[in-house]
Write an enzyme that holds these catalytic residues in place. Structure first.
Site, mmCIF file in Angstrom:
data_model
loop_
_atom_site.group_PDB
_atom_site.id
_atom_site.type_symbol
_atom_site.label_atom_id
_atom_site.label_comp_id
_atom_site.label_asym_id
_atom_site.label_seq_id
_atom_site.Cartn_x
_atom_site.Cartn_y
_atom_site.Cartn_z
ATOM 1 N N ARG A 78 0.871 -1.192 0.000
ATOM 2 C CA ARG A 78 0.000 0.000 0.000
ATOM 3 C C ARG A 78 0.906 1.240 0.000
ATOM 4 O O ARG A 78 1.790 1.359 0.838
ATOM 5 C CB ARG A 78 -0.944 0.009 1.206
ATOM 6 C CG ARG A 78 -1.976 -1.108 1.128
ATOM 7 C CD ARG A 78 -3.182 -0.857 2.006
ATOM 8 N NE ARG A 78 -3.997 0.242 1.526
ATOM 9 C CZ ARG A 78 -4.945 0.824 2.266
ATOM 10 N NH1 ARG A 78 -5.167 0.432 3.497
ATOM 11 N NH2 ARG A 78 -5.671 1.808 1.770
ATOM 12 N N ASP B 106 -2.758 9.601 7.056
ATOM 13 C CA ASP B 106 -1.901 8.539 6.510
ATOM 14 C C ASP B 106 -0.503 9.052 6.196
ATOM 15 O O ASP B 106 0.457 8.292 6.155
ATOM 16 C CB ASP B 106 -2.532 7.942 5.253
ATOM 17 C CG ASP B 106 -3.776 7.151 5.630
ATOM 18 O OD1 ASP B 106 -4.849 7.773 5.786
ATOM 19 O OD2 ASP B 106 -3.655 5.933 5.835
HETATM 20 O O1 MRU Z 1 -7.416 2.821 3.660
HETATM 21 P P1 MRU Z 1 -7.323 2.777 5.141
HETATM 22 O O2 MRU Z 1 -8.571 2.304 5.804
HETATM 23 O O3 MRU Z 1 -6.080 2.053 5.612
HETATM 24 O O4 MRU Z 1 -7.115 4.291 5.519
HETATM 25 C C1 MRU Z 1 -7.137 4.734 6.846
HETATM 26 C C2 MRU Z 1 -7.422 6.176 6.920
HETATM 27 O O5 MRU Z 1 -7.289 6.914 5.976
HETATM 28 C C3 MRU Z 1 -7.869 6.692 8.208
HETATM 29 O O6 MRU Z 1 -8.813 7.688 7.979
HETATM 30 C C4 MRU Z 1 -6.839 7.255 9.053
HETATM 31 O O7 MRU Z 1 -7.069 8.502 9.462
HETATM 32 C C5 MRU Z 1 -5.439 6.992 8.927
HETATM 33 S S1 MRU Z 1 -5.104 5.678 10.041
HETATM 34 C C6 MRU Z 1 -5.200 6.332 11.648
#
Ligand code: MRU
Length: 357
Positions: A87, A239
């Site tokens: 990812r 992120d």
């Molecule tokens: O795609 P994801 O579910 O892994 O993304 C997570 C996020 O974007 C959350 O909103 C988050 O704020 C980051 S993780 C604390």
């Protein structure tokens, strides 16, 4: 996760250091399933398929995935490359792998490396718990000062899932909320469903477990809700945060920030140091993951018999656009809530200098 029947953490290592267990988040909120990860490939798949998700949890899972790879004798750099490709946006993944590399690369023989890697992954996990707990404490001070300025309960909006499920425990954006509840702050949380993956439903599941009053709303209702003057603060996670404070977070965050700005509602981003990437000058430099269009073309839920079914919303070849994240300009962020305290976007990156040293 406070229920006594459920694990208190999202990830736990086995005593024999041969595997870890994680909560399979693709089964939630309809079913609670635990997944065993015992190889590099298991870790890569779990991250890519979003069985584990959320920036801090992705980082810890990758660290353990690398430890398992080292134990199996996989070449270090090839294993790191596979995990990094799982990812692209959450920088915690890259941060954790860089830290693991630095810990083991000078070690030999293999047994020493394997043992050191397992211990280091465990340290990263424990530090994450502590960092999120401290984010909760600093965020609690923010909530208390907001609560002092109004009579009646505090109305907080969040987006996606930045709760315990996104980390090892406590979470980031949700940590101040659960700390607030424990401290007796009268509060209520507005949770957006967060199409297309519906991570908001994970937040609702967590808040229900913890007895936090909340209401789920469709993503498109955010502007309306904020414009009515009934929301006291928006708190989201991140992120990746660039040097100028631009924030990559779940798709839809930017629209909430713009609506909050228009309505004069403070917009907070809660994140640990590992989520700040000062090698990126601004948000344009942050890679944005685009995911499989079937996440938009289909929808899953329980049928009348309680069986999970996936239904098609669009033809299999319907053209779709499915970015997983967006960039919120740092200038729209009221403040960052970190484990070291609260920081305005224009104070980055020097805010961290003393702590990084
Ligand atoms: O795609 P994801 O579910 O892994 O993304 C997570 C996020 O974007 C959350 O909103 C988050 O704020 C980051 S993780 C604390």
């Amino acid at each position: 996760m406070s229920s006594t029947e459920l694990p208190t953490r999202t990830l736990w290592p086995d005593a024999d250091a041969r595997s870890i267990h994680v909560i399979d988040q693709t089964a939630l909120p309809h079913a609670f399933r635990v997944l065993r990860i015992s190889s590099l490939q298991d870790a890569v798949s779990a991250i890519r398929e979003m069985r584990v998700r959320g920036a801090p949890l992705i980082g810890v899972t990758a660290a353990y995935g690398l430890a398992l790879a080292i134990k199996s004798g996989d070449p270090l750099e090839a294993a790191i490359a596979r995990l990094e490709a799982a990812r692209p946006t959450a920088v915690n993944l890259h941060w954790a792998l860089a830290r693991m590399r630095a810990r083991v690369e000078s070690l030999a023989p293999l047994e020493n490396r394997a043992e050191a890697a397992w211990i280091e992954a465990g340290r990263i996990a424990e530090e994450d718990v502590d960092q999120c707990r401290r984010i909760g404490e600093h965020g609690l001070a923010v909530l208390k000062s907001l609560a002092e300025k109004k009579s009646g309960r505090l109305e907080i909006m969040t987006h996606c899932n930045a709760g315990a499920l996104a980390a090892i425990d406590h979470g980031t954006a949700i940590a101040p909320i659960t700390a607030g509840l424990a401290a007796g702050v009268d509060l209520h949380v507005w949770v957006s469903e967060t199409r297309p993956r519906n991570q908001g439903l994970l937040t609702a599941w967590e808040l229900r477990q913890r007895g936090v009053p909340h209401t789920v709303f469709a993503d498109n209702a955010a502007g309306h809700l904020l414009s009515r003057g009934e929301i006291d603060a928006v708190i989201v996670g991140a992120d990746r945060v660039a040097a100028n404070g631009d924030v990559a977070n779940k798709i839809g965050t930017r629209l909430k920030a713009l609506a909050a700005l228009d309505a004069g509602v403070p917009f907070y981003v809660a994140a640990p140091r590992a989520t700040f990437d000062f090698s990126r000058a601004d948000g344009k430099d942050i890679p944005i993951e685009e995911r499989n269009g079937d996440e938009l073309r289909t929808f899953s839920g329980l049928d009348a018999d309680g069986v999970v079914k996936t239904l098609r919303l669009l033809p299999a070849d319907a053209p779709v656009f499915n970015p997983a994240f967006d960039i919120t300009p740092g200038k729209h962020v009221t403040a960052f809530i970190t484990e070291y305290g609260v920081c305005r976007p224009d104070a980055l990156p020097s805010f961290f200098d003393a702590n990084d040293a």
